[in-house]
Scaffold this motif. Structure first.
Motif, PDB file in Angstrom:
ATOM      1  N   ASN A   1     -53.558 -20.915   2.090  1.00 40.28           N
ATOM      2  CA  ASN A   1     -52.395 -22.049   1.382  1.00 40.28           C
ATOM      3  C   ASN A   1     -50.939 -21.432   1.384  1.00 40.28           C
ATOM      4  O   ASN A   1     -50.123 -22.203   0.762  1.00 40.28           O
ATOM      5  N   CYS A   2     -50.954 -20.106   1.541  1.00 38.75           N
ATOM      6  CA  CYS A   2     -49.572 -19.523   1.322  1.00 38.75           C
ATOM      7  C   CYS A   2     -48.767 -19.870   2.423  1.00 38.75           C
ATOM      8  O   CYS A   2     -48.728 -19.593   3.374  1.00 38.75           O
ATOM      9  N   PRO A   3     -47.411 -20.570   2.253  1.00 38.38           N
ATOM     10  CA  PRO A   3     -46.646 -21.040   3.289  1.00 38.38           C
ATOM     11  C   PRO A   3     -45.801 -19.829   3.966  1.00 38.38           C
ATOM     12  O   PRO A   3     -45.522 -20.380   4.977  1.00 38.38           O
ATOM     13  N   SER A   4     -45.759 -18.792   3.198  1.00 36.16           N
ATOM     14  CA  SER A   4     -44.775 -17.892   3.807  1.00 36.16           C
ATOM     15  C   SER A   4     -45.338 -16.767   4.326  1.00 36.16           C
ATOM     16  O   SER A   4     -44.593 -16.026   4.939  1.00 36.16           O
ATOM     17  N   GLY A   5     -46.609 -16.455   4.417  1.00 37.69           N
ATOM     18  CA  GLY A   5     -47.358 -15.359   4.672  1.00 37.69           C
ATOM     19  C   GLY A   5     -47.148 -14.350   3.738  1.00 37.69           C
ATOM     20  O   GLY A   5     -47.320 -13.015   4.032  1.00 37.69           O
TER      21      GLY A   5
ATOM     22  N   HIS B   1     -41.653  -9.384  -0.668  1.00 37.19           N
ATOM     23  CA  HIS B   1     -40.441  -9.776  -0.220  1.00 37.19           C
ATOM     24  C   HIS B   1     -40.567 -11.028   0.631  1.00 37.19           C
ATOM     25  O   HIS B   1     -39.567 -11.793   0.754  1.00 37.19           O
ATOM     26  N   LEU B   2     -41.533 -11.627   0.897  1.00 34.74           N
ATOM     27  CA  LEU B   2     -41.756 -13.058   1.793  1.00 34.74           C
ATOM     28  C   LEU B   2     -42.111 -14.005   0.673  1.00 34.74           C
ATOM     29  O   LEU B   2     -42.157 -15.274   1.050  1.00 34.74           O
ATOM     30  N   CYS B   3     -42.224 -13.621  -0.468  1.00 33.90           N
ATOM     31  CA  CYS B   3     -42.934 -14.747  -1.593  1.00 33.90           C
ATOM     32  C   CYS B   3     -41.593 -15.417  -1.946  1.00 33.90           C
ATOM     33  O   CYS B   3     -40.526 -15.099  -2.177  1.00 33.90           O
TER      34      CYS B   3
ATOM     35  N   VAL C   1     -47.709 -15.487 -10.364  1.00 34.68           N
ATOM     36  CA  VAL C   1     -47.519 -15.221  -8.931  1.00 34.68           C
ATOM     37  C   VAL C   1     -47.377 -13.591  -8.554  1.00 34.68           C
ATOM     38  O   VAL C   1     -46.982 -12.925  -9.447  1.00 34.68           O
ATOM     39  N   GLY C   2     -48.376 -12.951  -7.681  1.00 32.32           N
ATOM     40  CA  GLY C   2     -48.215 -11.741  -7.295  1.00 32.32           C
ATOM     41  C   GLY C   2     -49.246 -11.058  -8.243  1.00 32.32           C
ATOM     42  O   GLY C   2     -49.314  -9.809  -7.932  1.00 32.32           O
TER      43      GLY C   2
ATOM     44  N   LYS D   1     -47.710  -0.865   3.610  1.00 36.96           N
ATOM     45  CA  LYS D   1     -48.942  -1.356   3.500  1.00 36.96           C
ATOM     46  C   LYS D   1     -49.581  -0.918   2.317  1.00 36.96           C
ATOM     47  O   LYS D   1     -50.160  -1.614   1.671  1.00 36.96           O
ATOM     48  N   ARG D   2     -49.180   0.298   1.697  1.00 34.36           N
ATOM     49  CA  ARG D   2     -49.943   0.778   0.496  1.00 34.36           C
ATOM     50  C   ARG D   2     -49.057  -0.194  -0.729  1.00 34.36           C
ATOM     51  O   ARG D   2     -49.885  -0.267  -1.406  1.00 34.36           O
ATOM     52  N   ARG D   3     -48.132  -0.578  -0.583  1.00 33.97           N
ATOM     53  CA  ARG D   3     -47.383  -1.290  -1.544  1.00 33.97           C
ATOM     54  C   ARG D   3     -47.934  -2.340  -1.650  1.00 33.97           C
ATOM     55  O   ARG D   3     -48.386  -2.968  -2.640  1.00 33.97           O
ATOM     56  N   TRP D   4     -48.439  -3.130  -0.410  1.00 34.87           N
ATOM     57  CA  TRP D   4     -48.599  -4.675  -0.300  1.00 34.87           C
ATOM     58  C   TRP D   4     -50.125  -4.511  -0.807  1.00 34.87           C
ATOM     59  O   TRP D   4     -50.658  -5.691  -1.067  1.00 34.87           O
TER      60      TRP D   4
END
Ligand code: SF4
Ligand code: SF4
Length: 314
Positions: free
Chosen positions: A92-96, A55-57, A75-76, A265-268
């Motif tokens: 290097n990921c700008p969005s976290g 959701h942050l990408c 990506v992902g 967190k499980r999904r992440w």
């Protein structure tokens, strides 16, 4: 393991639910249990991990472009077999969206990070709580950190799953004021099924620690029980633990209602979801409180413990 240096996966400040006063929590990575309802799933492995929060990408593609191992097919989609955990992608990921869990820190690093809050700890009657994961997986490191904090007049509390080699953590125990000791499933076979290991050593450790406290040769021990519907809230489980605590002369505990914080967190981390978990209702919580009270055990909510009342009475 004794001399191993832990990875720290989080430090939380200004916390009110994990011991007296205002506290900072230091989260150690690595846990010997695998409780189905765990809310800190990123604490399980001792190794570093990379989470992807879709959701942050913003789909900038930097992770794919910068990875020296070409571990991303897109990506992902990171192939962990090719990843050597250099963290170029997370850096290097700008969005976290790509997040690293687990950073190596020295005792000195942690002391400096915690130092700005020392005066707040002292004025509020708070301190530092070691949690995780399981801080006792690193007995030498955790005792060195506790010793340094103690030397500066900072109280240290430990939150533990109770599965440890008691002899190895004796030096740590000497530096602690308080231990929150998690109890879960009373029946050994069911504990093994729901938590990934038996509970005989956990029960024996609790007995020994309470014995030490009674002889004033160890920290004050406070049990905590997570309330997970259909897993830890059954009549037999409550009666089993109430009888066990009564035999030890313990007349208090904290109950921690299940909360589905760990689901995201499980999904992440790319883990499958857990099923059959839900938040207990108020009525279910009240009925558990009544069951314990009928056994002479006073029940507290996290952060609401009257430690002093029971501490002085011990
Ligand atoms: S941690 Fe390093 S090797 Fe692994 S995916 Fe990220 S950039 Fe590639
Ligand atoms: S670098 Fe971060 S924001 Fe950019 S595509 Fe990769 S995960 Fe998404």
């Amino acid at each position: 393991m004794g001399s191993a240096k832990p990875l720290i996966f989080s430090i939380q400040h200004f916390c009110l639910h994990d011991g007296p006063g205002i506290r900072s929590l230091v989260f150690f990575k690595g846990c010997p249990l695998r409780c189905i309802w765990c809310q800190n799933i990123e604490s399980w492995k001792q190794e570093p991990e990379i989470a992807f929060k879709a959701h942050l990408c913003i789909n900038c593609g930097r992770c794919v472009e910068k990875c020296p191992e070409h571990a991303f097919s897109e990506v992902g989609k990171r192939n962990s077999r090719f990843c050597r955990y250099c963290f170029t992608c997370t850096d290097n990921c700008p969005s976290g969206a790509l997040t690293r869990f687990g950073v190596s820190k020295s005792v000195e690093d942690l002391m400096e990070e915690l130092r700005p809050e020392f005066s707040l700890f002292k004025t509020s009657g708070g301190g530092v709580t070691f949690t995780g994961g399981e801080p006792t997986l690193y007995p030498e490191f955790s005792s060195a950190l506790a010793k340094n904090l103690h030397a500066e007049g900072i109280d240290v509390t430990l939150e533990t799953c109770g599965l440890f080699n008691l002899e190895k953590i004796r030096p740590l125990l000497q530096e602690l004021q308080l231990m929150f000791f998690d109890i879960k499933v009373f029946d050994e076979a069911r504990h093994r099924k729901l938590c990934g290991a038996g509970n005989t050593d956990i029960k024996n450790n609790l007995k020994s620690l309470v014995n030490d406290w009674n002889k004033k040769s160890g920290p004050f021990v406070w049990p905590r029980l997570p309330i997970v519907p259909d897993m830890t809230d059954g009549y037999d489980n409550i009666k089993g633990w109430a009888g066990f605590l009564n035999d030890l002369g313990i007349s208090f505990l904290t109950i921690v209602p299940y909360h589905p914080m760990g689901a995201n967190k499980r999904r992440w981390l790319g883990l499958p979801p857990t099923h059959n978990l839900r938040i207990p209702t108020d009525e279910e919580i009240h009925s558990i409180e009544r069951l314990f009270l009928n056994e002479g055990i006073k029940v507290y909510k996290p952060g609401g413990e009257n430690i002093k009342e029971h501490y002085t009475g011990a």
